[in-house]
Motif scaffolding. Sequence first.
Motif, mmCIF file in Angstrom:
data_model
loop_
_atom_site.group_PDB
_atom_site.id
_atom_site.type_symbol
_atom_site.label_atom_id
_atom_site.label_comp_id
_atom_site.label_asym_id
_atom_site.label_seq_id
_atom_site.Cartn_x
_atom_site.Cartn_y
_atom_site.Cartn_z
ATOM 1 N N LYS A 36 -80.601 60.604 59.005
ATOM 2 C CA LYS A 36 -81.651 59.985 59.818
ATOM 3 C C LYS A 36 -81.406 58.484 59.825
ATOM 4 O O LYS A 36 -80.926 57.927 58.821
ATOM 5 C CB LYS A 36 -83.025 60.314 59.220
ATOM 6 C CG LYS A 36 -84.213 59.694 59.934
ATOM 7 C CD LYS A 36 -85.509 60.128 59.256
ATOM 8 C CE LYS A 36 -86.728 59.562 59.934
ATOM 9 N NZ LYS A 36 -88.001 60.007 59.306
ATOM 10 N N ALA B 165 -75.896 64.699 66.476
ATOM 11 C CA ALA B 165 -74.577 64.315 65.972
ATOM 12 C C ALA B 165 -74.624 63.965 64.487
ATOM 13 O O ALA B 165 -73.606 64.053 63.791
ATOM 14 C CB ALA B 165 -74.025 63.138 66.773
ATOM 15 N N GLY B 166 -75.798 63.554 64.007
ATOM 16 C CA GLY B 166 -75.945 63.226 62.596
ATOM 17 C C GLY B 166 -76.519 64.356 61.772
ATOM 18 O O GLY B 166 -76.884 64.160 60.609
ATOM 19 N N ARG C 103 -71.880 54.405 62.310
ATOM 20 C CA ARG C 103 -72.893 53.955 63.262
ATOM 21 C C ARG C 103 -73.215 52.479 63.081
ATOM 22 O O ARG C 103 -74.070 51.931 63.766
ATOM 23 C CB ARG C 103 -74.166 54.782 63.104
ATOM 24 C CG ARG C 103 -74.062 56.203 63.630
ATOM 25 C CD ARG C 103 -75.428 56.796 63.900
ATOM 26 N NE ARG C 103 -76.253 55.961 64.774
ATOM 27 C CZ ARG C 103 -77.467 56.300 65.187
ATOM 28 N NH1 ARG C 103 -78.003 57.443 64.795
ATOM 29 N NH2 ARG C 103 -78.173 55.498 65.962
ATOM 30 N N ASP D 248 -81.036 62.880 66.156
ATOM 31 C CA ASP D 248 -79.694 62.796 66.730
ATOM 32 C C ASP D 248 -78.884 63.983 66.214
ATOM 33 O O ASP D 248 -78.516 64.017 65.042
ATOM 34 C CB ASP D 248 -79.030 61.484 66.335
ATOM 35 C CG ASP D 248 -77.593 61.374 66.830
ATOM 36 O OD1 ASP D 248 -77.199 62.189 67.691
ATOM 37 O OD2 ASP D 248 -76.863 60.494 66.348
ATOM 38 N N ASP E 101 -85.157 52.762 62.315
ATOM 39 C CA ASP E 101 -84.800 51.628 63.179
ATOM 40 C C ASP E 101 -85.525 50.344 62.839
ATOM 41 O O ASP E 101 -85.408 49.350 63.542
ATOM 42 C CB ASP E 101 -85.037 51.983 64.647
ATOM 43 C CG ASP E 101 -86.505 52.264 64.961
ATOM 44 O OD1 ASP E 101 -87.359 52.024 64.087
ATOM 45 O OD2 ASP E 101 -86.793 52.718 66.091
ATOM 46 N N TRP F 131 -86.129 59.577 66.802
ATOM 47 C CA TRP F 131 -84.991 59.269 65.944
ATOM 48 C C TRP F 131 -83.982 60.411 65.863
ATOM 49 O O TRP F 131 -82.855 60.217 65.388
ATOM 50 C CB TRP F 131 -85.456 58.905 64.534
ATOM 51 C CG TRP F 131 -86.283 59.961 63.851
ATOM 52 C CD1 TRP F 131 -87.642 59.984 63.747
ATOM 53 C CD2 TRP F 131 -85.814 61.128 63.161
ATOM 54 N NE1 TRP F 131 -88.057 61.101 63.059
ATOM 55 C CE2 TRP F 131 -86.958 61.816 62.686
ATOM 56 C CE3 TRP F 131 -84.555 61.655 62.906
ATOM 57 C CZ2 TRP F 131 -86.864 63.011 61.973
ATOM 58 C CZ3 TRP F 131 -84.461 62.849 62.191
ATOM 59 C CH2 TRP F 131 -85.601 63.518 61.730
ATOM 60 N N TRP G 134 -78.429 66.594 56.985
ATOM 61 C CA TRP G 134 -79.174 66.045 58.112
ATOM 62 C C TRP G 134 -79.435 64.583 57.789
ATOM 63 O O TRP G 134 -80.162 64.246 56.863
ATOM 64 C CB TRP G 134 -80.477 66.816 58.261
ATOM 65 C CG TRP G 134 -81.295 66.488 59.468
ATOM 66 C CD1 TRP G 134 -81.109 65.480 60.364
ATOM 67 C CD2 TRP G 134 -82.458 67.210 59.908
ATOM 68 N NE1 TRP G 134 -82.081 65.511 61.331
ATOM 69 C CE2 TRP G 134 -82.928 66.567 61.080
ATOM 70 C CE3 TRP G 134 -83.155 68.313 59.417
ATOM 71 C CZ2 TRP G 134 -84.053 67.001 61.759
ATOM 72 C CZ3 TRP G 134 -84.280 68.740 60.100
ATOM 73 C CH2 TRP G 134 -84.717 68.101 61.261
ATOM 74 N N HIS H 146 -70.659 59.115 58.383
ATOM 75 C CA HIS H 146 -71.255 59.111 59.725
ATOM 76 C C HIS H 146 -72.202 57.921 59.885
ATOM 77 O O HIS H 146 -72.161 57.225 60.914
ATOM 78 C CB HIS H 146 -72.015 60.425 59.959
ATOM 79 C CG HIS H 146 -72.888 60.396 61.175
ATOM 80 N ND1 HIS H 146 -72.402 60.575 62.452
ATOM 81 C CD2 HIS H 146 -74.241 60.180 61.313
ATOM 82 C CE1 HIS H 146 -73.397 60.477 63.318
ATOM 83 N NE2 HIS H 146 -74.518 60.231 62.665
#
Length: 315
Positions: free
Chosen positions: A232, A212-213, A278, A210, A235, A208, A230, A274
């Motif tokens: 997360k 960018a996040g 997504r 990333d 999914d 998980w 940070w 952010h």
Amino acid sequence: MSTVAPAERPLVQSAERLDPTGIAEVLALAATADRTDGAGPLSEQVLLRIRHGADTPAAHLTIRDDTGRLAGYAYVDASAVTDGAAAELVVHPMHRRQGLGRALVLAVVDAAGPAGPLRVWAHGDHPSAAALALRLGFRRDRVLLSQRRSLVEPIPEPRLAAGVTLRAFRPGVDDEAWLAVNNRSFAQHPEQGRWTLPDLRARIAEPWFDPAGFLLATDGPAGRILGFHWTKVHDGGGDGRPAEPIGEVYVLGVDPGAHGTGLGKALTLAGLRHLRDRGLTDAMLYVDESNTSAVALYERLGFARWTVDVNYRRG
């Protein structure tokens, strides 16, 4: 492997490590309990240690039914010298109200030793857990709130102080600098303030992760880290994760030297935007009920209570 339960209790086995079959069994048990209860019975830290092993003293306690299937499990971490041992446990929904939870807690007490404090998490704040804790001499010590917010609702533009910029975390470059800020930010936190480089890198290695996040607020020519958010994305898979994809305010911290500048609010908003970008529609977070300033901030930003986890303490 050794037996830690007397004959009058359901048989509890103890092991220092789990083999691949045992790991799969425990993860499947946790996922089954999560689907039944709507709350994962084991924390992320424990799940990581189950999957990848622990570099600290630990005990894996198991109970099996008459067919040999795993009916209950407890993880005991004996590494915290000051705060004492910590434990988490789960009983299969089909085997509850049969004394297995009590047997596991008593085995946890045996594994942790009769002296010193012991902390046991109950994820979901079930009345049965509260009653068992009371009978066994544990007191309600800490409450962790799970809060949620819709990302469909407006999210204001974050306002940063002059000279402060946001950038993504750089794995392998920012690790030690970020860890220092994290541990200063959470110096009084019993879990988050004790992270090590292996703790950080274990999460960087997770599917998980990333960068960018993983937002860093920096200042000055050297790019000193002032704070971070940070994020997360869950999914909708197993291992205690929510059934539908959802974003999380995973870790939000501000260096003590930057307190009072509004950076915490700005970082929260930046992370939420952010997650919205997504394509996610909801966000969640965990916060200690005793951290009233953080609870108030999140409530002002539209978060509301969802579930409650309780830490029970002996000694």
